[in-house]
Design an enzyme around this catalytic site. Structure first.
Site, PDB file in Angstrom:
ATOM      1  N   GLU A  87       0.822  -1.206   0.000  1.00  0.00           N
ATOM      2  CA  GLU A  87       0.000   0.000   0.000  1.00  0.00           C
ATOM      3  C   GLU A  87       0.861   1.264   0.000  1.00  0.00           C
ATOM      4  O   GLU A  87       1.955   1.294   0.556  1.00  0.00           O
ATOM      5  CB  GLU A  87      -0.935  -0.015   1.215  1.00  0.00           C
ATOM      6  CG  GLU A  87      -1.950  -1.136   1.103  1.00  0.00           C
ATOM      7  CD  GLU A  87      -3.016  -1.129   2.187  1.00  0.00           C
ATOM      8  OE1 GLU A  87      -4.183  -1.352   1.856  1.00  0.00           O
ATOM      9  OE2 GLU A  87      -2.687  -0.917   3.373  1.00  0.00           O
TER      10      GLU A  87
ATOM     11  N   CYS B 186       3.239   8.730   1.138  1.00  0.00           N
ATOM     12  CA  CYS B 186       3.749   7.853   2.182  1.00  0.00           C
ATOM     13  C   CYS B 186       4.056   6.526   1.509  1.00  0.00           C
ATOM     14  O   CYS B 186       3.156   5.855   1.010  1.00  0.00           O
ATOM     15  CB  CYS B 186       2.681   7.699   3.264  1.00  0.00           C
ATOM     16  SG  CYS B 186       3.141   6.534   4.553  1.00  0.00           S
TER      17      CYS B 186
ATOM     18  N   CYS C 100       7.036  -6.585   7.474  1.00  0.00           N
ATOM     19  CA  CYS C 100       7.975  -5.911   8.370  1.00  0.00           C
ATOM     20  C   CYS C 100       8.400  -6.876   9.459  1.00  0.00           C
ATOM     21  O   CYS C 100       7.605  -7.694   9.911  1.00  0.00           O
ATOM     22  CB  CYS C 100       7.300  -4.679   8.988  1.00  0.00           C
ATOM     23  SG  CYS C 100       8.398  -3.715  10.052  1.00  0.00           S
TER      24      CYS C 100
ATOM     25  N   CYS D 233       6.184  -4.306  16.058  1.00  0.00           N
ATOM     26  CA  CYS D 233       5.585  -3.319  16.975  1.00  0.00           C
ATOM     27  C   CYS D 233       4.139  -3.717  17.274  1.00  0.00           C
ATOM     28  O   CYS D 233       3.379  -4.039  16.364  1.00  0.00           O
ATOM     29  CB  CYS D 233       5.649  -1.915  16.381  1.00  0.00           C
ATOM     30  SG  CYS D 233       7.329  -1.358  16.075  1.00  0.00           S
TER      31      CYS D 233
ATOM     32  N   CYS E  28       1.013  -1.849  15.444  1.00  0.00           N
ATOM     33  CA  CYS E  28       1.078  -1.553  14.011  1.00  0.00           C
ATOM     34  C   CYS E  28       0.585  -2.731  13.174  1.00  0.00           C
ATOM     35  O   CYS E  28       0.978  -3.875  13.406  1.00  0.00           O
ATOM     36  CB  CYS E  28       2.519  -1.214  13.624  1.00  0.00           C
ATOM     37  SG  CYS E  28       2.710  -0.806  11.888  1.00  0.00           S
TER      38      CYS E  28
ATOM     39  N   CYS F 189      -1.629   6.234   9.998  1.00  0.00           N
ATOM     40  CA  CYS F 189      -0.417   5.622  10.560  1.00  0.00           C
ATOM     41  C   CYS F 189      -0.717   4.255  11.155  1.00  0.00           C
ATOM     42  O   CYS F 189      -1.629   4.105  11.954  1.00  0.00           O
ATOM     43  CB  CYS F 189       0.156   6.483  11.677  1.00  0.00           C
ATOM     44  SG  CYS F 189       0.635   8.094  11.143  1.00  0.00           S
TER      45      CYS F 189
HETATM   46  N1  SAH Z   1       9.060   1.258  10.455  1.00  0.00           N
HETATM   47  C1  SAH Z   1       9.166   2.673  10.499  1.00  0.00           C
HETATM   48  C2  SAH Z   1       8.221   3.422   9.568  1.00  0.00           C
HETATM   49  C3  SAH Z   1       6.770   3.007   9.521  1.00  0.00           C
HETATM   50  S1  SAH Z   1       5.545   3.623  10.550  1.00  0.00           S
HETATM   51  C4  SAH Z   1       9.014   3.173  11.915  1.00  0.00           C
HETATM   52  O1  SAH Z   1       8.731   2.366  12.782  1.00  0.00           O
HETATM   53  O2  SAH Z   1       9.235   4.348  12.170  1.00  0.00           O
HETATM   54  C5  SAH Z   1       5.373   5.324  10.567  1.00  0.00           C
HETATM   55  C6  SAH Z   1       4.937   5.812  11.955  1.00  0.00           C
HETATM   56  O3  SAH Z   1       3.615   5.371  12.318  1.00  0.00           O
HETATM   57  C7  SAH Z   1       5.872   5.288  13.040  1.00  0.00           C
HETATM   58  O4  SAH Z   1       6.176   6.294  13.942  1.00  0.00           O
HETATM   59  C8  SAH Z   1       5.019   4.242  13.693  1.00  0.00           C
HETATM   60  O5  SAH Z   1       5.467   3.949  14.981  1.00  0.00           O
HETATM   61  C9  SAH Z   1       3.660   4.876  13.636  1.00  0.00           C
HETATM   62  N2  SAH Z   1       2.566   3.936  13.892  1.00  0.00           N
HETATM   63  C10 SAH Z   1       2.539   2.609  13.671  1.00  0.00           C
HETATM   64  N3  SAH Z   1       1.353   2.095  14.040  1.00  0.00           N
HETATM   65  C11 SAH Z   1       0.619   3.116  14.501  1.00  0.00           C
HETATM   66  C12 SAH Z   1      -0.712   3.218  15.004  1.00  0.00           C
HETATM   67  N4  SAH Z   1      -1.497   2.152  15.137  1.00  0.00           N
HETATM   68  N5  SAH Z   1      -1.149   4.443  15.363  1.00  0.00           N
HETATM   69  C13 SAH Z   1      -0.359   5.526  15.212  1.00  0.00           C
HETATM   70  N6  SAH Z   1       0.893   5.493  14.748  1.00  0.00           N
HETATM   71  C14 SAH Z   1       1.378   4.298  14.401  1.00  0.00           C
END
Ligand code: SAH
Length: 341
Positions: free
Chosen positions: A90, A103, A110, A114, A117, A331
């Site tokens: 996406e 984006c 990945c 986390c 996410c 995000c």
């Molecule tokens: N892997 C990288 C880039 C991808 S995510 C990273 O971790 O930075 C881009 C941003 O969205 C990151 O700051 C991530 O922590 C955040 N993010 C991921 N899941 C989220 C969620 N459910 N709500 C809000 N932000 C989220």
């Protein structure tokens, strides 16, 4: 077959020499691909028919297919692209008053795991090549006719876990003979791969580094982000300090606020202590709840209190506008797909 979009200009010049062509052909090809945005070698009309045929026979041109396109009430558009090997990723186009931002994804899946996410948890498939990273931008510009001015590596994947391809894609994007988007208009977001942060500081690429911090002590952060077990907060912050010293660039810390987890004033106090004196900015993200996720969004009131506390104590903080959440484009909501499943 090699993807013609995987080469930066210098590499493509060498490649042309290897197949018995003059290096300036590479500049012509670059112009066709990234300025004219053509989708076939046949459209490169200042190249001889013979050369076009040779290119056709030796290189692929990697035009992603749009499988699905969804438009949010706020104008955000989410694409599901067929990356031509049975997988799909996406990409999101956002419209701001200062222009269009994209984006982009850096990996299919990945490895970071986390807990909040949606891009992770399902199996990691592979890195995207630099051409596939660039193609997301081309495909969106071709489809919409807009000119993208900002790029954020915040889609699916951990960009610093696909370091070489991400850096090479930036060289292609930066090149004045290519897409000509300056590094200052590019942000790379990382969950905190410390050795790669040091490496990036050596590259002379003046992009914005965003760090997904999300918590101020190791217990809390490890609970949200397993990567913290490998690179704990002290090491991460030290790497950030060195990055700032070396590049003189401001770091952006991302902090996703989850109710009763990391959103009270104690957390804000700890965050001030942690970041005090650093050349930085804090981006507060109202956490988006994901399927089966254990973290809920903080209340607007808490988010604003948190921001005000930071601002009142010398840390510049803003709340990230939530775009595209009605189409799962916000995000943490992006996912890879397997087209054969
Ligand atoms: N892997 C990288 C880039 C991808 S995510 C990273 O971790 O930075 C881009 C941003 O969205 C990151 O700051 C991530 O922590 C955040 N993010 C991921 N899941 C989220 C969620 N459910 N709500 C809000 N932000 C989220």
């Amino acid at each position: 077959m090699k993807n013609i979009k995987d080469y930066n200009l210098e590499e493509l010049k060498k490649e042309m020499q290897e197949i018995g062509e003059k290096p300036f052909r590479a500049e012509q090809i670059f112009k066709w691909l990234y300025q004219e945005k053509v989708k076939s070698f046949n459209e490169m009309t200042n190249l001889s028919l013979e050369l076009r045929k040779k290119l056709e026979e030796n290189y692929s041109i990697c035009n992603f297919k749009i499988i699905k396109k969804q438009e949010s009430k706020d104008g955000t558009i989410k694409y599901l692209f067929d990356v031509l090997d049975g997988n799909a990723i996406e990409t999101v186009l956002m419209s701001y008053h200062h222009g269009y931002s994209i984006c982009i994804s850096s990996q299919i899946g990945c490895k970071m795991g986390c807990k909040f996410c949606a891009s992770t948890g399902i199996n990691f498939i592979r890195n995207l090549t630099s051409g596939e990273i660039v193609e997301q931008l081309l495909a969106v510009e071709q489809d919409t006719g807009v000119r993208i001015s900002n790029i954020v590596f915040m889609g699916i994947g951990e960009p610093l876990d696909n370091y070489e391809n991400v850096v090479n894609s930036i060289r292609i994007i930066n090149n004045p003979k290519g897409l000509n988007i300056g590094a200052r208009h590019i942000s790379i977001s990382t969950s905190g791969l410390v050795p790669k942060i040091y490496k990036l500081s050596e590259e002379n690429i003046p992009c914005t580094l965003s760090i997904s911090l999300h918590a101020t002590n190791n217990e809390k952060r490890s609970n949200m982000m397993p990567v913290n077990n490998t690179y704990p907060i002290e090491e991460l912050i030290q790497a950030c300090k060195d990055y700032i010293a070396k590049t003189n660039r401001r770091i952006s810390f991302e902090y996703a606020l989850a109710k009763d987890n990391n959103d009270n004033l104690e957390d804000a106090k700890e965050l001030v202590k942690l970041l005090k004196g650093m050349l930085c900015h804090v981006n507060l993200i109202p956490i988006n709840k994901i399927e089966n996720g254990k973290f809920d969004k903080s209340s607007n009131e808490n988010i604003m209190k948190f921001r005000d506390y930071l601002n009142d104590h010398g840390i510049v903080a803003t709340i990230r506008r939530e775009l595209g959440s009605d189409i799962d484009a916000a995000c943490g909501q992006l996912r890879r797909k397997n087209l054969k499943e």
